[in-house]
Design an enzyme around this catalytic site. Structure first.
Site, short mmCIF file in Angstrom:
data_model
loop_
_atom_site.label_atom_id
_atom_site.label_comp_id
_atom_site.label_asym_id
_atom_site.label_seq_id
_atom_site.Cartn_x
_atom_site.Cartn_y
_atom_site.Cartn_z
N GLU A 1 26.89 57.50 45.06
CA GLU A 1 27.98 57.47 44.12
C GLU A 1 28.95 56.25 44.75
O GLU A 1 29.56 55.99 43.74
CB GLU A 1 28.62 58.80 44.21
CG GLU A 1 29.23 59.23 45.50
CD GLU A 1 29.91 60.50 45.57
OE1 GLU A 1 29.20 61.50 44.84
OE2 GLU A 1 31.17 60.49 46.04
N ASN B 1 38.98 55.86 41.82
CA ASN B 1 39.86 56.82 42.62
C ASN B 1 40.69 56.44 43.72
O ASN B 1 39.97 56.06 44.75
CB ASN B 1 39.00 58.17 42.82
CG ASN B 1 40.01 59.46 43.12
OD1 ASN B 1 41.04 59.30 42.64
ND2 ASN B 1 39.23 60.60 43.45
N ASP C 1 37.32 62.14 38.44
CA ASP C 1 37.64 60.80 38.33
C ASP C 1 37.04 59.84 37.60
O ASP C 1 37.13 58.98 37.57
CB ASP C 1 37.95 60.60 39.70
CG ASP C 1 36.91 60.68 40.77
OD1 ASP C 1 36.54 61.75 41.27
OD2 ASP C 1 36.32 59.64 41.15
N ASP D 1 26.54 68.77 49.02
CA ASP D 1 27.21 67.33 49.29
C ASP D 1 27.73 67.30 50.82
O ASP D 1 28.57 68.10 51.06
CB ASP D 1 28.26 66.99 48.25
CG ASP D 1 28.63 65.73 48.05
OD1 ASP D 1 28.33 64.79 49.14
OD2 ASP D 1 29.31 65.25 47.27
N GLU E 1 25.94 65.31 36.65
CA GLU E 1 27.16 66.03 37.43
C GLU E 1 28.45 66.16 36.47
O GLU E 1 28.68 65.33 35.67
CB GLU E 1 27.82 65.34 38.64
CG GLU E 1 28.82 66.02 39.38
CD GLU E 1 29.48 65.07 40.61
OE1 GLU E 1 29.37 64.21 40.79
OE2 GLU E 1 30.15 66.03 41.22
N HIS F 1 28.84 64.54 51.92
CA HIS F 1 29.89 63.40 51.70
C HIS F 1 29.72 62.23 53.06
O HIS F 1 30.86 62.19 53.82
CB HIS F 1 31.42 64.17 52.00
CG HIS F 1 31.83 64.58 50.77
ND1 HIS F 1 31.62 63.70 49.61
CD2 HIS F 1 31.83 65.88 50.18
CE1 HIS F 1 32.09 64.58 48.50
NE2 HIS F 1 32.08 65.95 48.90
N ARG G 1 26.53 73.02 42.19
CA ARG G 1 26.87 72.43 43.67
C ARG G 1 27.78 73.39 44.37
O ARG G 1 28.56 73.88 44.10
CB ARG G 1 27.55 71.11 43.57
CG ARG G 1 27.61 70.21 44.83
CD ARG G 1 28.51 68.98 44.74
NE ARG G 1 30.02 69.53 44.95
CZ ARG G 1 30.90 68.50 45.40
NH1 ARG G 1 30.50 67.38 45.76
NH2 ARG G 1 32.09 68.93 45.55
N HIS H 1 30.52 72.50 39.82
CA HIS H 1 30.95 72.65 41.17
C HIS H 1 31.30 74.10 41.36
O HIS H 1 32.14 74.60 40.60
CB HIS H 1 32.15 71.82 41.60
CG HIS H 1 31.82 70.25 41.68
ND1 HIS H 1 32.53 69.40 42.20
CD2 HIS H 1 30.77 69.78 41.36
CE1 HIS H 1 32.40 68.13 42.34
NE2 HIS H 1 31.22 68.36 41.44
C1 CS2 Z 1 32.05 64.15 45.02
C2 CS2 Z 1 33.19 63.22 44.40
O1 CS2 Z 1 31.46 64.57 42.91
C3 CS2 Z 1 30.99 64.20 44.11
O2 CS2 Z 1 29.78 64.32 44.27
O3 CS2 Z 1 31.51 63.34 46.14
O4 CS2 Z 1 34.28 64.61 44.68
C4 CS2 Z 1 33.79 62.23 45.14
O5 CS2 Z 1 34.13 62.65 46.29
C5 CS2 Z 1 35.02 61.57 44.52
O6 CS2 Z 1 34.80 61.48 43.11
C6 CS2 Z 1 35.65 60.48 44.94
O7 CS2 Z 1 36.41 59.97 44.18
MG MG Z 2 29.20 63.51 46.03
#
Ligand code: CS2
Ligand code: MG
Length: 404
Positions: A264, A39, A318, A212, A341, A214, A149, A124
């Site tokens: 990830e 991404n 992505d 999450d 996921e 992040h 999530r 999500h």
């Molecule tokens: C996220 C994603 O899916 C997840 O857990 O952290 O949205 C991630 O930030 C994106 O895939 C980044 O490309």
């Molecule tokens: Mg994530």
């Protein structure tokens, strides 16, 4: 005589978002597909493949999957890193696809066969206000999901990564310069535990909830959040600290029993080694492509198994439908798989990448088509040209950059 790879090509397409796809063709006319999407760094992987790996693949025996992985990884002086590993991942996926098509078997059968009937998925739910978030969770439950999530807006901030103002969101924004967001950890920590507690009160105890962070917290902030969220009974708390220093997870772990999921953005098994062998995480989140393909995800699962760590791969929009297929073949055949996921893909992506995998009642299945079970409509793909798009960056209130 064994088959040979005669062509290695890279396709860029943007059916709702950008995807990079590797196409390998053998002398026998078998085509294998691999996902090479990273991404916001799509062209870097495309160039790594086109300029460096594709010329090395032509002439190779497609059946020597592990040897090709070793050749591209160990053979390279400059190795590791997301660009390299995504490119290797794409090659690995395409080779497993070819093997499956040649054998007339879905890849999961080549991996030892199904150990479960279907793969539990989480999707999500986002909401700027907690009431909206609860509505989004309800909508996911109505679609059959048993795990969701939950990401919430934060009072005082205009934007929060991963939280749409309306329904749904796409992480990358179009353009060649990233959007800048403002981040405030104190405001987030004041708000998130109470918001998630409200969601839990709304859903009742059974629904699995995930969250999450992040990569934005310090170890002690992460420990505090994990502890504050214990009454919410999360399935996991994800990516609490930045990715570089695994030692800091010891402190987080010492303070909270909230399960942790990480990985990830990791590219190799070595980044997971300490987290697994010290049992600092519960779920290893490597994406099947970003960490080097099916071959390396299986090795990661094998490393994790004796430590009772599960693999629960990354699966946002992505991760293309080709990589989703690969993740599902691994999931179906891997005993210590946790949950997959499934954020979903833009509508046209399902037309460009026609896939045998399905999502029914919050569970995924790779299907029984030979190989990975994805056909790419190249003519349709060509009608969606690549457009530059990037993930945002974030600054603190004083203007300094903050972590992902
Ligand atoms: C996220 C994603 O899916 C997840 O857990 O952290 O949205 C991630 O930030 C994106 O895939 C980044 O490309
Ligand atoms: Mg994530």
């Amino acid at each position: 005589m064994s088959d040979r790879i005669v062509a290695a090509e890279v396709l860029l397409t943007s059916p709702g978002r950008n995807y990079v796809t590797l196409k390998l063709t053998t002398a026998d006319g078998v085509v294998g597909w691999g996902d090479a999407t990273l991404n916001g760094r799509e062209l870097a992987v495309a160039a790594y493949l086109r300029e460096h790996l594709c010329p090395q693949l032509v002439g190779r025996d497609p059946g020597r999957i592990e040897d090709t992985w070793q050749y591209l990884y160990r053979g390279a002086y400059w190795r590791r890193g997301p660009v390299t590993m995504t490119a290797i991942g794409a090659v690995d996926l395409a080779l497993w696809d070819i093997l499956g098509k040649t054998a007339g078997l879905p890849v999961y059968r080549l991996l030892g066969g199904a150990v479960r009937d279907r793969v539990r998925a989480y999707t999500h739910a986002t909401g700027w206000e907690t009431a909206q978030l609860c509505d989004a969770v309800d909508a996911a439950v109505e679609r059959g999901f048993t795990a969701v999530r939950v990401q919430t807006g934060v009072p005082g901030l205009d934007t929060v990564y991963g939280v749409g103002r309306g329904p749904g969101y796409e992480p990358a924004g179009r353009g060649t310069v990233p959007a800048e967001e403002t981040w405030d950890t104190a405001a987030y920590l004041r708000h998130a535990p109470a918001a998630l507690a409200e969601v839990r009160a709304h859903t009742g105890p059974e629904l699995a909830l995930l969250h999450d962070a992040h990569h934005r917290l310090t170890p002690i902030e992460a420990a505090r959040l994990g502890r504050a969220l214990e009454p919410v009974d999360l399935y996991w708390l994800e990516d609490v600290t930045p990715c570089e220093n695994q030692e800091v997870l010891r402190r987080v772990r010492a303070h909270t029993t909230t399960p942790l999921a990480i990985g990830e953005v990791f590219s190799t098994i070595w980044e997971f080694q300490q987290l697994i062998t010290e049992q600092l995480i519960d779920h290893a989140r490597a994406a099947v492509t970003h960490a080097g393909g099916i071959s390396s995800l299986r090795r990661l699962a094998a490393l994790a198994d004796p430590w009772q760590v599960r693999i629960s791969p990354h699966g946002p929009s992505d991760v293309s439908p080709v990589a989703m297929a690969a993740a599902l073949h691994v999931a179906l055949a891997t005993p210590n798989h946790g949950i997959q996921e499934y954020m979903g893909h833009p509508g046209p992506a399902h037309e460009v990448f026609r896939h045998a995998w399905s999502c029914v009642d919050g569970h995924l299945h790779p299907g029984d088509a030979p190989g990975l079970g994805v056909d790419v409509d190249e003519a349709l793909a060509a009608r969606f040209p690549y457009e530059p798009a990037l993930l945002p960056v974030a600054r603190r209130r004083d203007g300094s950059m903050t972590d992902w």
